[in-house]
Scaffold this active site. Structure first.
Site, PDB file in Angstrom:
ATOM      1  N   GLY A  81       3.027   2.154  10.745  1.00 54.04           N
ATOM      2  CA  GLY A  81       4.038   3.199  10.586  1.00 54.04           C
ATOM      3  C   GLY A  81       4.771   3.541  11.863  1.00 54.04           C
ATOM      4  O   GLY A  81       5.493   4.536  11.926  1.00 54.04           O
ATOM      5  N   GLU A 110      -6.281   4.924   8.040  1.00 54.11           N
ATOM      6  CA  GLU A 110      -6.003   6.342   7.797  1.00 54.11           C
ATOM      7  C   GLU A 110      -7.225   7.034   7.214  1.00 54.11           C
ATOM      8  O   GLU A 110      -7.491   8.205   7.506  1.00 54.11           O
ATOM      9  CB  GLU A 110      -4.771   6.484   6.891  1.00 54.11           C
ATOM     10  CG  GLU A 110      -3.500   6.190   7.687  1.00 54.11           C
ATOM     11  CD  GLU A 110      -2.428   5.468   6.918  1.00 54.11           C
ATOM     12  OE1 GLU A 110      -2.452   5.468   5.678  1.00 54.11           O
ATOM     13  OE2 GLU A 110      -1.532   4.883   7.576  1.00 54.11           O
ATOM     14  N   GLY A 140       3.030  -1.176   4.120  1.00 54.92           N
ATOM     15  CA  GLY A 140       3.163   0.222   3.731  1.00 54.92           C
ATOM     16  C   GLY A 140       4.602   0.554   3.396  1.00 54.92           C
ATOM     17  O   GLY A 140       5.095   0.255   2.306  1.00 54.92           O
ATOM     18  N   GLY A 141       5.308   1.145   4.351  1.00 55.78           N
ATOM     19  CA  GLY A 141       6.656   1.678   4.135  1.00 55.78           C
ATOM     20  C   GLY A 141       7.614   0.738   3.417  1.00 55.78           C
ATOM     21  O   GLY A 141       8.326   1.150   2.495  1.00 55.78           O
ATOM     22  N   LYS A 170       0.109   4.341  -0.178  1.00 53.96           N
ATOM     23  CA  LYS A 170      -0.456   5.537   0.480  1.00 53.96           C
ATOM     24  C   LYS A 170      -0.166   6.779  -0.388  1.00 53.96           C
ATOM     25  O   LYS A 170      -0.150   6.666  -1.608  1.00 53.96           O
ATOM     26  CB  LYS A 170       0.086   5.668   1.905  1.00 53.96           C
ATOM     27  CG  LYS A 170      -0.076   4.348   2.684  1.00 53.96           C
ATOM     28  CD  LYS A 170       0.261   4.448   4.133  1.00 53.96           C
ATOM     29  CE  LYS A 170       0.051   3.095   4.799  1.00 53.96           C
ATOM     30  NZ  LYS A 170       0.265   3.117   6.222  1.00 53.96           N
ATOM     31  N   ASN A 187       0.864  -1.180   0.000  1.00 53.03           N
ATOM     32  CA  ASN A 187       0.000   0.000   0.000  1.00 53.03           C
ATOM     33  C   ASN A 187       0.901   1.230   0.000  1.00 53.03           C
ATOM     34  O   ASN A 187       1.538   1.533   1.007  1.00 53.03           O
ATOM     35  CB  ASN A 187      -0.897  -0.024   1.247  1.00 53.03           C
ATOM     36  CG  ASN A 187      -1.732   1.239   1.371  1.00 53.03           C
ATOM     37  OD1 ASN A 187      -1.788   2.060   0.455  1.00 53.03           O
ATOM     38  ND2 ASN A 187      -2.383   1.409   2.518  1.00 53.03           N
ATOM     39  N   HIS A 216      -9.263   1.631   5.048  1.00 51.92           N
ATOM     40  CA  HIS A 216      -7.960   1.727   5.709  1.00 51.92           C
ATOM     41  C   HIS A 216      -8.068   2.657   6.916  1.00 51.92           C
ATOM     42  O   HIS A 216      -8.802   3.658   6.876  1.00 51.92           O
ATOM     43  CB  HIS A 216      -6.897   2.234   4.732  1.00 51.92           C
ATOM     44  CG  HIS A 216      -5.520   2.117   5.303  1.00 51.92           C
ATOM     45  ND1 HIS A 216      -5.004   3.036   6.182  1.00 51.92           N
ATOM     46  CD2 HIS A 216      -4.577   1.147   5.162  1.00 51.92           C
ATOM     47  CE1 HIS A 216      -3.787   2.644   6.546  1.00 51.92           C
ATOM     48  NE2 HIS A 216      -3.506   1.498   5.940  1.00 51.92           N
ATOM     49  N   GLU A 222      -5.192  -4.741  10.543  1.00 54.65           N
ATOM     50  CA  GLU A 222      -4.096  -3.795  10.766  1.00 54.65           C
ATOM     51  C   GLU A 222      -4.344  -3.042  12.073  1.00 54.65           C
ATOM     52  O   GLU A 222      -5.117  -2.071  12.097  1.00 54.65           O
ATOM     53  CB  GLU A 222      -4.026  -2.778   9.621  1.00 54.65           C
ATOM     54  CG  GLU A 222      -3.778  -3.392   8.268  1.00 54.65           C
ATOM     55  CD  GLU A 222      -3.183  -2.382   7.286  1.00 54.65           C
ATOM     56  OE1 GLU A 222      -2.132  -2.683   6.718  1.00 54.65           O
ATOM     57  OE2 GLU A 222      -3.755  -1.288   7.114  1.00 54.65           O
ATOM     58  N   SER A 272       3.708  -2.233  10.238  1.00 53.67           N
ATOM     59  CA  SER A 272       5.167  -2.324  10.424  1.00 53.67           C
ATOM     60  C   SER A 272       5.738  -3.671   9.978  1.00 53.67           C
ATOM     61  O   SER A 272       6.671  -4.191  10.593  1.00 53.67           O
ATOM     62  CB  SER A 272       5.543  -2.026  11.880  1.00 53.67           C
ATOM     63  OG  SER A 272       5.210  -0.686  12.203  1.00 53.67           O
TER      64      SER A 272
END
Ligand code: 13P
Length: 251
Positions: A174, A98, A234-235, A11, A9, A96, A168, A213
């Site tokens: 994150g 966020e 994500g990251g 983002k 993802n 999600h 999640e 994470s």
């Protein structure tokens, strides 16, 4: 046997040229995923979807990060399902955390989006997860139960068979504080039990991912859990080498 799924993802990251540069380096990774029978995907921003889709092998899933439930109309800033289908995008992340936090995404709104996607033969990745306060108060299962039951209301067993769920925990997104594999397994099993209660045996076919994470160093432990069928990352999905390493570490 549920097929493993690794989804990135992105983002609000990557310009179009950055996204294209990544897309053009994916051939070898996709071939590896196909060889090992793993589904692999990325979810770029709306702006990059069409170009990324056109520049990757058809075996890479290219997913939207959100979609509106109406086909068209006065919804400034939104994107519809027919618009995604027109550029051959048939997956979308829904709910999600966020979006739940910053964009007032409710379970009811998620439910409308999931129904609309399924009616259009598209695959939703429905995200659920508790906040840090809810986790600390011991409310995780209550929160997840409500999100799953409300988000998947008014759907039949036949309709949910291709659905993907992503667990999640918000406190792990994150933050570098990933959930233990025991927590991931416990909650993913809990989700599967709710799906069994709602939809019967098809619950055994629905893929449930862990996200929060996830890194190359910790991904393997999650995939070793019987009810965790993959990861939403994500990251660590933003860099091509780290994305490749995520895959290599679950083969
Ligand atoms: P991170 O992997 O950066 O924690 O993000 C997880 C996530 O929100 C994926 O949807």
């Amino acid at each position: 046997m549920r097929k493993k799924l690794l989804m990135g993802n992105w983002k609000m990251n990557k310009t179009l040229s950055e996204a294209l540069s990544f897309a053009k380096q994916t051939d070898e990774i996709i071939a590896l995923a196909v060889k090992h029978n793993i589904d692999l995907g990325i979810a770029p921003t709306y702006l990059c979807l069409k170009d990324v889709k056109e520049n990757v092998n058809e075996n890479l899933i290219v997913s939207s990060q959100n979609v509106h439930f109406e086909d068209h109309g006065a919804f400034t800033g939104e994107i519809s399902i027919p618009m995604l289908k027109d550029i051959n995008i048939d997956w979308s992340i829904i709910g999600h955390s966020e979006r739940r936090t910053y964009d007032n995404e409710t379970d009811e709104k998620c439910n409308k989006k999931i129904i609309a996607l399924i009616q259009n033969n598209m695959t939703p990745i429905y995200c659920v997860g508790e906040t840090l306060t809810q986790f600390e108060n011991g409310d995780t299962k209550k929160v997840i139960d409500t999100q799953i039951r409300n988000g998947l209301a008014n759907l039949s067993s036949e309709q949910v068979k291709n659905l993907v769920i992503a667990y999640e925990p918000v406190w792990s997104i994150g933050t570098g504080k990933n959930a233990s594999k025991e927590i991931a397994q416990d909650i993913c099993k809990f989700i599967r039990d709710i799906l069994l209660d709602m939809f019967g045996e098809v619950s055994q076919d629905i893929r449930i991912l862990y996200g929060g994470s996830v890194k190359p160093e910790n991904i393997k432990q999650y995939l070793s859990c019987p009810d965790v069928d993959g990861a939403l990352v994500g990251g660590a999905s933003l860099n091509i080498d780290s994305y490749k390493q995520l895959l290599i570490n679950i083969i």
